[in-house]
Scaffold this active site. Structure first.
Site, PDB file in Angstrom:
ATOM      1  N   LYS A 241     -11.841   5.369   4.340  1.00 31.40           N
ATOM      2  CA  LYS A 241     -12.770   4.642   3.376  1.00 31.40           C
ATOM      3  C   LYS A 241     -14.250   4.502   3.927  1.00 31.40           C
ATOM      4  CE  LYS A 241      -9.144   1.283   1.614  1.00 31.40           C
ATOM      5  NZ  LYS A 241      -9.248   1.661  -0.153  1.00 31.40           N
ATOM      6  N   ARG A 315       1.748   2.891  -2.654  1.00 29.51           N
ATOM      7  CA  ARG A 315       2.670   3.284  -3.449  1.00 29.51           C
ATOM      8  C   ARG A 315       3.809   3.960  -2.531  1.00 29.51           C
ATOM      9  NH1 ARG A 315      -1.245   6.746  -7.129  1.00 29.51           N
ATOM     10  NH2 ARG A 315      -2.668   5.074  -6.319  1.00 29.51           N
TER      11      ARG A 315
HETATM   12  N1  BES Z   1      -5.412  -0.866  -1.109  1.00 30.78           N
HETATM   13  C1  BES Z   1      -6.197  -0.071  -1.635  1.00 30.78           C
HETATM   14  C2  BES Z   1      -6.437  -0.428  -3.247  1.00 30.78           C
HETATM   15  C3  BES Z   1      -7.482  -1.738  -3.388  1.00 30.78           C
HETATM   16  C4  BES Z   1      -8.804  -1.357  -3.293  1.00 30.78           C
HETATM   17  C5  BES Z   1      -7.071  -2.958  -3.792  1.00 30.78           C
HETATM   18  C6  BES Z   1      -9.773  -2.341  -3.416  1.00 30.78           C
HETATM   19  C7  BES Z   1      -7.808  -3.834  -4.210  1.00 30.78           C
HETATM   20  C8  BES Z   1      -9.096  -3.721  -4.014  1.00 30.78           C
HETATM   21  C9  BES Z   1      -5.205   1.405  -2.024  1.00 30.78           C
HETATM   22  O1  BES Z   1      -4.584   1.297  -0.976  1.00 30.78           O
HETATM   23  C10 BES Z   1      -6.293   2.467  -2.283  1.00 30.78           C
HETATM   24  O2  BES Z   1      -7.045   2.668  -1.489  1.00 30.78           O
HETATM   25  N2  BES Z   1      -6.109   2.773  -3.614  1.00 30.78           N
HETATM   26  C11 BES Z   1      -6.747   4.078  -3.706  1.00 30.78           C
HETATM   27  C12 BES Z   1      -6.034   4.901  -4.332  1.00 30.78           C
HETATM   28  C13 BES Z   1      -6.776   6.330  -4.669  1.00 30.78           C
HETATM   29  C14 BES Z   1      -6.903   7.046  -3.309  1.00 30.78           C
HETATM   30  C15 BES Z   1      -5.711   7.316  -5.761  1.00 30.78           C
HETATM   31  C16 BES Z   1      -8.204   3.244  -4.658  1.00 30.78           C
HETATM   32  O3  BES Z   1      -7.511   2.732  -5.403  1.00 30.78           O
HETATM   33  O4  BES Z   1      -9.130   4.021  -4.718  1.00 30.78           O
HETATM   34 ZN    ZN Z   2      -5.468   2.665   0.456  1.00 32.85          ZN
END
Ligand code: BES
Ligand code: ZN
Ligand code: ZN
Length: 468
Positions: A241, A315
């Site tokens: 990230k 997930r």
């Molecule tokens: N933990 C994050 C989701 C998240 C981000 C929750 C910001 C609350 C606030 C999750 O693991 C994630 O990174 N999801 C990605 C999924 C994508 C790569 C398909 C996302 O939401 O960008």
């Molecule tokens: Zn993530």
């Protein structure tokens, strides 16, 4: 249980009355009291509008009473808002002014407002103290508040001090307090055998994964299985990230925290259910053992998942746990996760998005969400989007490439692992207050907890189940 947020102060006659009053009730209240009250209210243009507060002085300069403007339909944050404005001292609620249900919710609000995260620095001035009013079940209010304070503490604790081992410690403390059963799987071979997705997500971290199973209640009671995403820090993994997206990712164990908080409330209230809380605790870190884009994992039910993006790790954690949930002969499965940024785009940070393929269950959530001012919003499990999870080499990909409907595709992915034919609720929550509101300070938050607890009370009734 120790009194955790309310003073044991006795009212020796000195407690200042807090008087909730509506705009309609105000003239009558002022007429029944010394003329000074009416003059003071007029001078200060006080009309008892919702959220307004008027300190009425006594003739000696001390406080005679504090009037709290409110609307009967939303009692939740009346005392919370007052707490934030009152000077230290001992107060009592003029409880004749409100009915018992409203008073209970006001007191829960007070308890939430008096929360401070003090692990690394003590808060400045002590919060005002409240004398416990007659006619409200103190054990119940404390159970509700303690559950939410636990959730906040777990989320607010920095990642180095809230790794999988610490989440397991928190579950152990709960198990000891309520004589619940606890199983913690940390052995690598056992994880590889039974929870290989969880193991893969946590593989790069020096802080090894834990699968936590807390179990409480009579075997013949309806079985509620709670499932929580416990990603203690989500760097994104090899799909790293950017810094600003990573900054808050200590809260990525918010689902696990909420599940432990819910279990705590259920046990403290002795709801007539059997509860199993399943938590997958991992750190999604970067290292030579990281799982990689292009890897194929095999989940607990034998389904294969092609990794498209290591940042869609939640997930994967939940997939193994949902399969495990199905092995527990559940009557109801509820999962909580900080699963997608897309859910936040859809409903923002202050509403818990949920998915449910049971119309009755989804409808039953509305009343307790409103009653507790714990907003939820249903999003669709839109089957035609299932194709977005098609993989060329495995049963599914873990993330779809298009960038649309991210919360829905995540929920559809989970559905592939949730036990068929069992009512299932999936919550995609922020678990974090990005701004302070009365009773809801910035930081970790138990979003959806009160709504679900109310749902369980309505569905299964109140009463004692007790430890198995
Ligand atoms: N933990 C994050 C989701 C998240 C981000 C929750 C910001 C609350 C606030 C999750 O693991 C994630 O990174 N999801 C990605 C999924 C994508 C790569 C398909 C996302 O939401 O960008
Ligand atoms: Zn993530
Ligand atoms: Zn995550």
């Amino acid at each position: 249980m120790e009194p955790i947020f309310l003073s044991t102060a006795k009212d020796t006659g000195g407690a200042v009355p807090l008087i909730p009053v509506t705009t309609e009730e105000l003239p009558d209240l002022l007429a029944r009291n010394p003329e000074l009250w009416r003059n003071w209210a007029e001078q200060n243009d006080f009309r008892a509008e919702s959220g307004s507060l008027l300190r009425i002085p006594a003739t000696d300069g001390t406080t005679a009473a504090v009037l709290l403007g409110h609307e009967p339909a939303s009692p939740h944050w009346v005392l919370a808002q007052a707490l934030e404005q009152l000077s230290p001292g001992v107060y009592r609620v003029a409880s004749a002014a409100v009915d018992a249900d409203a008073l209970e919710r006001m007191l829960v609000g007070w308890g939430l407002a008096s929360y401070r995260f003090e692990r690394y620095r003590k808060a400045g001035k002590p919060p005002p103290q409240l004398v416990w009013p007659d006619g409200v079940d103190r054990t119940r209010v404390e159970a509700l508040v303690a559950a939410q304070r636990l959730v906040r503490d777990l989320i607010n604790t920095p990642p180095a001090d809230m790794m999988p081992v610490h989440l397991a410690d928190a579950a152990r403390e709960l198990a000891e307090e309520f004589q619940a059963g606890l199983r913690v799987i940390s052995d690598d071979a056992a994880l590889e055998q039974g929870f290989s997705c969880i193991r893969a997500v946590g593989a790069a971290s020096a802080f090894s994964p834990r699968v936590i199973e807390l179990a409480w209640g009579r075997p013949d009671a309806p079985h509620v299985v709670l499932v929580g995403k416990g990603v203690c820090f989500d760097s994104g993994g090899l799909n790293l990230k950017p810094g600003n997206h990573m900054r808050l990712m200590k809260k990525d164990m918010g689902g696990a925290a909420i599940v432990l908080g819910l279990a705590r409330a259920i046990m403290a209230l002795a709801l007539p259910v059997r509860v199993t809380a399943l938590v997958g605790a991992v750190e999604n870190a970067v290292g030579s053992r990281s799982f990689r884009p292009g890897d194929v994992l095999k989940a607990r039910n034998g389904k294969t998942v092609e990794i498209d993006n290591t940042d869609a790790e939640g997930r994967l954690v939940l997939a193994d746990l949902l399969v495990r949930a199905g092995e527990c002969d559940p009557d109801l499965v509820i999962d909580f996760a900080t699963l997608t940024g897309a859910a936040r785009v859809a409903v923002g940070t202050e509403i818990a998005a949920f998915f449910c393929d049971d119309e009755v269950l989804a409808a039953d959530l509305q009343a307790p969400a409103g009653y507790w001012d714990d907003p939820v919003w249903r999003l669709p499990l839109h089957e035609p989007y299932r194709h977005l999870l098609d993989s060329r080499v495995a049963d599914f990909v873990n993330s779809s490439s298009g960038g649309y409907a991210g919360a829905i595709t995540a929920a559809l992915f989970l559905k592939e692992f949730a036990p068929a034919g069992v009512p299932w609720l999936h919550f995609d929550v922020m678990a974090w207050n990005t701004r302070a509101r009365p009773g809801r300070p910035k930081g970790g938050e138990a979003m959806g907890l009160r709504a679900v607890l109310g749902l369980l009370e309505a569905r299964y009734g109140q009463g004692a189940s007790g430890p198995a």
